[in-house]
Design an enzyme around this catalytic site. Structure first.
Site, PDB file in Angstrom:
ATOM      1  N   GLY A  15       0.835  -1.194   0.000  1.00 21.31           N
ATOM      2  CA  GLY A  15       0.000   0.000   0.000  1.00 21.31           C
ATOM      3  C   GLY A  15       0.867   1.240   0.000  1.00 21.31           C
ATOM      4  O   GLY A  15       1.973   1.228   0.540  1.00 21.31           O
ATOM      5  N   GLN A  38       2.733  10.045   1.226  1.00 24.33           N
ATOM      6  CA  GLN A  38       4.035   9.363   1.312  1.00 24.33           C
ATOM      7  C   GLN A  38       4.960   9.709   0.155  1.00 24.33           C
ATOM      8  O   GLN A  38       6.160   9.498   0.230  1.00 24.33           O
ATOM      9  CB  GLN A  38       3.840   7.835   1.337  1.00 24.33           C
ATOM     10  CG  GLN A  38       3.220   7.325   2.618  1.00 24.33           C
ATOM     11  CD  GLN A  38       3.089   5.818   2.572  1.00 24.33           C
ATOM     12  OE1 GLN A  38       2.125   5.294   2.021  1.00 24.33           O
ATOM     13  NE2 GLN A  38       4.038   5.109   3.142  1.00 24.33           N
ATOM     14  N   CYS A  87       5.701  -0.189   7.102  1.00 23.28           N
ATOM     15  CA  CYS A  87       5.334   0.981   6.319  1.00 23.28           C
ATOM     16  C   CYS A  87       6.530   1.410   5.471  1.00 23.28           C
ATOM     17  O   CYS A  87       7.654   1.443   5.974  1.00 23.28           O
ATOM     18  CB  CYS A  87       4.936   2.113   7.265  1.00 23.28           C
ATOM     19  SG  CYS A  87       4.455   3.629   6.441  1.00 23.28           S
ATOM     20  N   LEU A  88       6.289   1.721   4.203  1.00 19.78           N
ATOM     21  CA  LEU A  88       7.394   2.144   3.329  1.00 19.78           C
ATOM     22  C   LEU A  88       8.042   3.435   3.837  1.00 19.78           C
ATOM     23  O   LEU A  88       9.179   3.724   3.496  1.00 19.78           O
ATOM     24  CB  LEU A  88       6.892   2.329   1.892  1.00 19.78           C
ATOM     25  CG  LEU A  88       6.534   1.036   1.134  1.00 19.78           C
ATOM     26  CD1 LEU A  88       5.883   1.353  -0.196  1.00 19.78           C
ATOM     27  CD2 LEU A  88       7.776   0.174   0.924  1.00 19.78           C
ATOM     28  N   HIS A 124      -4.659   1.153   7.125  1.00 14.84           N
ATOM     29  CA  HIS A 124      -3.315   1.740   7.263  1.00 14.84           C
ATOM     30  C   HIS A 124      -3.152   2.922   6.293  1.00 14.84           C
ATOM     31  O   HIS A 124      -2.676   3.991   6.679  1.00 14.84           O
ATOM     32  CB  HIS A 124      -2.268   0.648   6.998  1.00 14.84           C
ATOM     33  CG  HIS A 124      -0.850   1.113   7.021  1.00 14.84           C
ATOM     34  ND1 HIS A 124       0.076   0.662   7.943  1.00 14.84           N
ATOM     35  CD2 HIS A 124      -0.171   1.994   6.236  1.00 14.84           C
ATOM     36  CE1 HIS A 124       1.240   1.252   7.714  1.00 14.84           C
ATOM     37  NE2 HIS A 124       1.118   2.059   6.675  1.00 14.84           N
ATOM     38  N   GLU A 125      -3.573   2.719   5.039  1.00 16.63           N
ATOM     39  CA  GLU A 125      -3.433   3.780   4.031  1.00 16.63           C
ATOM     40  C   GLU A 125      -4.376   4.942   4.311  1.00 16.63           C
ATOM     41  O   GLU A 125      -4.018   6.106   4.125  1.00 16.63           O
ATOM     42  CB  GLU A 125      -3.665   3.235   2.615  1.00 16.63           C
ATOM     43  CG  GLU A 125      -2.694   2.149   2.185  1.00 16.63           C
ATOM     44  CD  GLU A 125      -1.240   2.478   2.457  1.00 16.63           C
ATOM     45  OE1 GLU A 125      -0.828   3.641   2.286  1.00 16.63           O
ATOM     46  OE2 GLU A 125      -0.499   1.567   2.868  1.00 16.63           O
ATOM     47  N   HIS A 173      -2.901   7.319   6.621  1.00 14.07           N
ATOM     48  CA  HIS A 173      -1.918   8.231   6.024  1.00 14.07           C
ATOM     49  C   HIS A 173      -2.584   9.523   5.545  1.00 14.07           C
ATOM     50  O   HIS A 173      -1.978  10.595   5.603  1.00 14.07           O
ATOM     51  CB  HIS A 173      -1.214   7.568   4.830  1.00 14.07           C
ATOM     52  CG  HIS A 173      -0.027   6.725   5.208  1.00 14.07           C
ATOM     53  ND1 HIS A 173       1.079   7.248   5.852  1.00 14.07           N
ATOM     54  CD2 HIS A 173       0.230   5.410   5.025  1.00 14.07           C
ATOM     55  CE1 HIS A 173       1.968   6.269   6.047  1.00 14.07           C
ATOM     56  NE2 HIS A 173       1.478   5.139   5.561  1.00 14.07           N
TER      57      HIS A 173
HETATM   58 ZN   LIG Z   1       2.389   3.313   5.636  1.00 15.92          ZN
END
Ligand SMILES: [Zn+2]
Length: 168
Positions: A43, A48, A87-88, A129-130, A133
């Site tokens: 995701g 991000q 998480c990226l 999760h997304e 963000h």
């Molecule tokens: Zn994340």
């Protein structure tokens, strides 16, 4: 697209709604999905990559890549589920997070078509999760302070980056 990491203020801001899903969103969607694949994530949200807009991409195993624009969570289950998240934007860090087991979301895709999806399992997990963000919330906000501080210390040590721990 460059993926921003913990400590960047953009990750802490609330994203704005997409006003009109113009044809340029096809290209943005493709770039988001490419960056997601490049980072080996499942995701990736607009903030991000420095786009403070309510858009995110999800690609879980066994499914096609999906784009969510202006999503609203219309239902969540009372029943919760514990699952390990990463998480990226916080590379190298994984920890268990408790969230609702089921989620129902309404959104638009990159072609401007509305859709509703009811998800459980990993899909429900990534969507939540997304979605966080877009609100400037990170998964480390959903664990105990003690655990968070331990994780942030580990992140700083392994990445050499200064995280948010130093600021608070
Ligand atoms: Zn994340």
């Amino acid at each position: 697209m460059q993926i921003l990491t913990l400590g960047n203020d953009l990750l802490r801001q609330k994203a704005s709604p997409v006003r009109e899903i113009s044809p340029e969103y096809l290209a943005i969607a493709e770039e988001l999905i490419n960056s997601l694949h490049a980072g080996k994530g499942i995701g990736l949200a607009g903030p991000q990559v420095g786009r403070l807009e309510r858009i995110f991409a999800v690609h879980v195993e066994g499914d096609i890549p999906r784009i969510f624009i202006n999503p609203s969570i219309i239902e969540t289950s009372q029943e919760t589920h514990k699952y390990e998240e990463g998480c990226l934007s916080i590379p190298g860090i994984y920890t268990d997070v408790i969230r609702p087991r089921l989620v129902k979301v309404q959104a638009w895709n990159e072609k401007g078509r509305p859709f509703t999806i009811e998800a459980t399992g990993i899909m429900a997990r990534v969507i939540q999760h997304e979605y966080d963000h877009l609100e400037g919330i990170l998964f480390i906000d959903r664990i105990s302070e003690q655990k968070r501080n331990r994780i942030l210390a580990k992140f700083e040590k392994s990445s050499g980056r200064v995280s948010e721990r130093a600021k608070t």
